[in-house]
Design a protein around this motif. Structure first.
Motif, PDB file in Angstrom:
ATOM      1  N   ILE A  71      -6.197   7.577  -6.390  1.00  0.00           N
ATOM      2  CA  ILE A  71      -6.154   6.496  -5.409  1.00  0.00           C
ATOM      3  C   ILE A  71      -6.615   7.012  -4.051  1.00  0.00           C
ATOM      4  O   ILE A  71      -6.218   8.086  -3.606  1.00  0.00           O
ATOM      5  CB  ILE A  71      -4.711   5.907  -5.320  1.00  0.00           C
TER       6      ILE A  71
ATOM      7  N   PHE B 122       0.829  -1.203   0.000  1.00  0.00           N
ATOM      8  CA  PHE B 122       0.000   0.000   0.000  1.00  0.00           C
ATOM      9  C   PHE B 122       0.869   1.261   0.000  1.00  0.00           C
ATOM     10  O   PHE B 122       0.596   2.230  -0.714  1.00  0.00           O
ATOM     11  CB  PHE B 122      -0.915   0.004   1.222  1.00  0.00           C
TER      12      PHE B 122
ATOM     13  N   LEU C 220      -7.894   1.551  -1.608  1.00  0.00           N
ATOM     14  CA  LEU C 220      -7.093   0.700  -0.741  1.00  0.00           C
ATOM     15  C   LEU C 220      -7.758   0.600   0.621  1.00  0.00           C
ATOM     16  O   LEU C 220      -8.116   1.615   1.225  1.00  0.00           O
ATOM     17  CB  LEU C 220      -5.680   1.271  -0.580  1.00  0.00           C
TER      18      LEU C 220
ATOM     19  N   LEU D  57      -8.105  -2.927  -3.555  1.00  0.00           N
ATOM     20  CA  LEU D  57      -7.128  -3.789  -2.896  1.00  0.00           C
ATOM     21  C   LEU D  57      -7.349  -3.657  -1.400  1.00  0.00           C
ATOM     22  O   LEU D  57      -7.374  -2.551  -0.865  1.00  0.00           O
ATOM     23  CB  LEU D  57      -5.691  -3.387  -3.226  1.00  0.00           C
ATOM     24  N   SER D  58      -7.499  -4.779  -0.733  1.00  0.00           N
ATOM     25  CA  SER D  58      -7.698  -4.754   0.713  1.00  0.00           C
ATOM     26  C   SER D  58      -6.633  -5.613   1.374  1.00  0.00           C
ATOM     27  O   SER D  58      -6.149  -6.591   0.807  1.00  0.00           O
ATOM     28  CB  SER D  58      -9.094  -5.257   1.081  1.00  0.00           C
TER      29      SER D  58
ATOM     30  N   ASP E 128      -7.201  -0.901   4.396  1.00  0.00           N
ATOM     31  CA  ASP E 128      -6.151  -1.433   5.250  1.00  0.00           C
ATOM     32  C   ASP E 128      -6.714  -1.887   6.593  1.00  0.00           C
ATOM     33  O   ASP E 128      -6.834  -1.095   7.530  1.00  0.00           O
ATOM     34  CB  ASP E 128      -5.077  -0.364   5.456  1.00  0.00           C
TER      35      ASP E 128
ATOM     36  N   CYS F 191      -7.481   5.816   0.134  1.00  0.00           N
ATOM     37  CA  CYS F 191      -7.090   4.813   1.129  1.00  0.00           C
ATOM     38  C   CYS F 191      -7.958   4.942   2.379  1.00  0.00           C
ATOM     39  O   CYS F 191      -8.161   6.050   2.904  1.00  0.00           O
ATOM     40  CB  CYS F 191      -5.615   4.985   1.499  1.00  0.00           C
TER      41      CYS F 191
END
Length: 550
Positions: free
Chosen positions: A417, A384, A498, A528-529, A500, A419
């Protein structure tokens, strides 16, 4: 990739530019200091003339008295103006230096900031910059003014009484050495006192924190002795400071009286040869006595100013080290957007000598949802950080839509992107500002749509001022803070999302609510995790990152 134009970094370069930007203030300060030095020489000379005229039988005129008292008023006014201008000048310099450091802070790579102690970085902006301000308010300029004042007085005394000037040239260096020794010992005592006070201050919360253990083991007497010992060290240090402070003033007074006494004895000796060097009129003797009393104060100040400059130069070195750190490259603007497949191609990266990722490759197609799994330390969060451009890989490439993440500009990064972290990072301000982060590209309507998407809009509407309510710690539950974090990430409509470990600390009911919000926010995006467990209800495939073995 083009680097930004390299700036000249350094404390003195920043101060030079600030002085050039405030030319009038700089010139006014220098002129005021020079005028103050000259004005301090005038009153004793006028007083000498008045007394000589009186001893010659010439009556005192109103104009002469007016000139004398006017010179005293002018000296006081210029001295006050000097202090005010020095403070203002120092504040302008420190403001410019803090601005330069703030700009530098925004240009440092994340890897540089992570490796630094936050307390030390903060100390550069507070304590070290304050010492630089002291460099001007009670340092270089004041030292130059005091040096000029001492030289000027010696020149006047040499013209009026050559012998006394020779005596002062012998006495003043010894007095300067004595002053420096006293000041060094006072500083050492003050530092010892600060350390002792810090120890006392630290022992109080330590005692409160461990009070149960102390009482259970019967250590009250031991803690009391430790406290008394620290208090004793503080008292001893303060006594040393008071001792040196107490002996210094009497020494100055005795030395002043001794020089005046020697001068008066020699000027009244009646020896023709002695009178060649020490003979003078009554008025001149009064002026010389006045000058003698004036010359010791600047010498005392010089010792403190040298000490201030030494302390400030240590701060200058630390600030210079901060400003000389390499800056991150600022990529040029591009016409093509960074949207498309996410790819890590043969990436090698490590923290220090230990590699976390070694020749790692992964491709996530546009619109695909992937969960990264693996043991702690395998490199999931590192992936990440590389995607966010916080770190540069040692080898390989990290791209989004074929664009190297290092070439994504700050302005477009948020639309490229987003997060969602495990813990919400609250910024000072309203709920709206938590979502927009004061980004002018994100309107109020966009922020509200993002909040609706995350399922937090209804909770925000119940607040006293809705989106304009100032955020406080207990305003939302932990799950609602996570929903607000999702709204923040989705507000700019990023192509890649993303996640997290965002449900790691949530109960089952709250986790289900957050996952539902994530499904809505993930629609049409590449996701994306990171997780120690697979979010099966988010769909997509799983990529396992294995721990590197060195």
């Amino acid at each position: 990739m083009k680097n930004r134009v390299k700036r000249k970094n350094g404390v003195f370069e920043a101060l030079r530019m600030a002085a050039a930007a405030h030319r009038l203030l700089t010139a006014g300060t220098i002129l005021c200091v020079a005028a103050s030095v000259l004005a301090s020489l005038v009153p004793p000379l006028l007083l000498a003339g008045i007394i000589d005229r009186l001893t010659a039988g010439i009556p005192l005129t109103f104009l002469a008295a007016l000139l004398y008292f006017g010179s005293l008023a002018l000296e006081g006014a210029l001295s006050s103006a000097q202090e005010s201008l020095l403070v203002l000048f120092g504040q302008k310099m420190t403001h410019a230096l803090r601005s330069e450091m703030s700009q530098k802070l925004t240009l440092l790579p994340a890897s540089t900031l992570v490796d630094q102690n936050p307390g030390e970085v903060a100390a550069r902006f507070s304590g070290d910059v304050d010492t630089v301000e002291a460099l001007f308010t009670s340092g270089i300029i004041s030292m130059a003014a005091d040096a000029c004042r001492i030289v000027s007085i010696l020149v006047v005394i040499a013209v009026k009484n050559t012998g006394l000037a020779l005596i002062l040239l012998l006495v003043l260096p010894l007095f300067a050495v004595f002053t420096r020794v006293v000041q060094k010992r006072m500083l050492a005592a003050q530092l010892d006192n600060r350390r002792a006070v810090a120890a006392v201050s630290g022992q109080v919360p330590e005692t409160l924190h461990n009070i149960r253990t102390i009482r259970a083991l019967g250590l009250e007497s031991y803690m009391e002795r430790r406290y008394d010992h620290c208090i004793g060290d503080s008292y001893a240090a303060m006594e040393r400071t008071n001792f040196y402070d107490a002996i210094y003033s009497p020494v100055v007074l005795v030395l002043n009286a001794a020089v005046v006494g020697i001068m008066m004895l020699l000027s009244a000796s009646g020896n023709a040869t002695v009178l060649t060097f020490f003979g003078m009129s009554v008025g001149t003797s009064v002026a010389v006595i006045n000058y003698i009393s004036r010359i010791f104060a600047p010498i005392e100040s010089l010792g403190m100013e040298i000490q201030t400059i030494q302390s400030a130069m240590a701060g200058v070195k630390r600030i210079d080290a901060f400003l000389s750190q390499p800056e991150r490259a600022i990529p040029p603007e591009r016409k093509d957007a960074a949207r498309g497949d996410v790819e890590l191609c043969h990436v090698t990266f490590g923290y220090g000598e230990k590699h976390v990722l070694n020749d790692f490759s992964m491709t996530v197609k546009q619109g695909e949802q992937v969960t990264l799994v693996g043991r702690t330390g395998a490199g999931k969060s590192t992936v990440f950080k590389l995607l966010l451009g916080l770190y540069r890989p040692e080898a390989g490439r990290v791209t989004i839509g074929g664009v190297d993440v290092a070439n994504i500009t700050d302005r477009e990064r948020r639309t490229c992107i987003g997060c969602v972290e495990q813990h919400f990072s609250r910024v000072p301000g309203t709920v709206l500002e938590q979502i927009t982060l004061n980004d002018p590209a994100i309107t109020r309507e966009m922020a509200r749509e993002a909040a609706k998407l995350a399922g937090i809009d209804a909770a925000i509407q119940t607040l006293p001022e809705g989106y304009d309510t100032v955020c406080t710690d207990g305003m939302f539950s932990q799950g609602e803070w996570q929903l607000l974090s999702i709204a923040r990430a989705a507000a700019a409509d990023p192509a890649v999302l993303l996640l997290d470990e965002i449900t790691a600390n949530l109960d089952a009911e709250t986790e289900a609510r957050v996952l539902e919000a994530l499904r809505r926010a993930s629609a049409g995006r590449t996701v994306l995790s990171v997780s120690h467990r697979i979010y099966e209800n988010l769909g997509g495939r799983t990529v396992e990152i294995k721990t590197q073995v060195q």
